[in-house]
Design a protein around this motif. Structure first.
Motif, PDB file in Angstrom:
ATOM      1  N   GLN A  42       0.818  -1.216   0.000  1.00 49.07           N
ATOM      2  CA  GLN A  42       0.000   0.000   0.000  1.00 49.07           C
ATOM      3  C   GLN A  42       0.849   1.262   0.000  1.00 49.07           C
ATOM      4  N   LYS A  43       2.018   1.174   0.607  1.00 46.70           N
ATOM      5  CA  LYS A  43       2.905   2.346   0.676  1.00 46.70           C
ATOM      6  C   LYS A  43       3.647   2.590  -0.647  1.00 46.70           C
ATOM      7  N   THR A  51       4.626   3.433  -4.283  1.00 49.78           N
ATOM      8  CA  THR A  51       4.116   4.200  -5.433  1.00 49.78           C
ATOM      9  C   THR A  51       4.704   3.618  -6.721  1.00 49.78           C
TER      10      THR A  51
END
Lengths: 188, 188
Positions: free
Chosen positions: B168-169, B171
Motif C-alpha cells: 500500500q505504501k 508508489t
C-alpha cells in the motif's frame, strides 16, 4: 573505490592455513575460500585472516554460519565489516551474489538442463573466477562481476559430467558462448 | 513466435475451476496459476486446462510435482509440451525463470535486505506481472520478461511488511526505482 589493488594480475587464492604476512604483502589481490570446519573450529584465526584479505568466496550455508544472519545480503554486508573488500556468496543452482561496501551484484546460475554431478561446482566457480581475474588488469567491481559470470559458466561445465570430464572438453570458445547465452537469458 | 495474442491488454488470470471455453475465446491472454492440491487431486482436469491457456505461473515445488522432473528448466520445457505458450516458475528468494518454446529467461529475486513476512510474495509476483501485461500492448516474450521484473519488485514490497502494508505504501515511482536497481544489480 573499495578495491585498491590494481595492475597486472598477480593474485593468490589461499586457505586459512599456511598464510603469512609476507605472502600477503607480495600479492596484489588475495582471495580466500573458507568452509564450515574453520568457521566452527577456528573462528578467531579466521577472523584475523579476514582482515588481511581482499576477497572472500564462500557458500550460502557458510555465510550464514559465519555471520549468524539468515538473509544473505545482510550476511554479505556483515562479512564486509569483518575485513574483506568484497565477498562472493555461492548459492549452487540458485546462482551467486557479490557485495562490496558500495555495490551489490546478483547473478543467476547458468541455466543447465543436464546436471550429471554437482561435485566441485563451487570450487570450479572460484577457480574460474580467479582465473579470469588473473588474466585481466583490473580488480574493480566490474571486473569481479565478469569474473563471477566466467566462474558460473566454468561450473556449468563441471556439473555436466563426472570428475573433470566436462571441464576438459570445454574450450575458451565454449565458455564465451555460454557467457553470451547467460547474458541473453538475463536480459529484460 | 509462440505468443500469438497481441493488441490491447484484455487478459484474465484464472484458477482451475469455473473456466469455460467462451471465457477463453473472449480473452486475448489467459494465464493460470495452479497449486499442489489441483496437481494432486485433479490432474486430468488440470491437463485439459493447460491446453486452453496461454501461460502458466507456478512455483518450483509445483513444477516438480506436475512434471516429476527435478531440474526446473527441464520441468518448464515439459510444461510447454503440455500446452501453455509460456511458463513462469517462481523460486521465492531465489528468483524466477520463464520458458517459451524458443526462449529461456532467468531472473534473480529483488535483493531485499529486510524480509518481514514472505506471505503472499508469489501471488504478488503473479499479480504484478499480470498488471504490467494488462497495461501494455504486447504479450511478446520481451514484454513478459519485463512483466516478471515488475512482479518481482511488487513482491519485494509485499515481503517488506505484514499483510498489504508494504504494498500500500509503494508508489509507481518506488516500483520503477527498484526495477532500475534490480537491473543495475544484475549488470555485468
Amino acid at each position: 573505490m573499495p578495491l585498491a589493488f590494481r595492475g597486472r594480475g598477480n593474485l593468490r587464492g589461499c586457505g586459512i592455513t599456511g598464510l603469512t604476512a609476507p605472502l600477503l604483502a607480495a600479492s596484489q589481490l588475495v582471495v580466500a575460500d573458507t568452509m564450515n570446519l574453520w568457521i566452527q573450529t577456528e573462528r578467531q584465526e579466521l577472523c584475523k585472516l579476514l582482515k588481511m584479505i581482499d576477497g572472500l568466496v564462500l557458500n550460502d550455508g557458510e555465510a550464514r554460519l559465519l555471520t549468524e544472519r539468515e538473509n544473505l545480503i545482510v550476511a554479505a554486508r556483515e562479512i564486509i565489516k569483518m575485513g574483506p573488500k568484497f565477498v562472493a556468496i555461492k548459492k549452487g543452482e540458485h546462482g551467486s551474489l557479490m557485495c562490496t561496501e558500495d555495490e551489490l551484484f546478483v547473478l543467476p546460475a547458468y541455466p543447465a538442463e543436464q546436471v550429471i554431478d554437482p561435485t566441485g561446482a563451487g570450487d570450479s566457480f572460484a577457480g574460474g573466477m580467479m582465473g579470469y581475474l588473473a588474466t585481466h588488469h583490473s580488480f574493480s567491481p566490474a571486473t569481479i562481476k565478469k569474473a563471477m559470470a566466467f566462474g558460473t559458466v566454468v561450473a556449468s561445465f563441471t556439473i555436466s559430467d563426472f570428475s573433470l570430464a566436462g571441464l576438459q572438453k570445454a574450450t575458451r570458445a565454449d565458455i564465451d558462448a555460454r557467457i553470451a547465452k547467460l547474458r541473453e537469458a538475463m536480459n529484460f
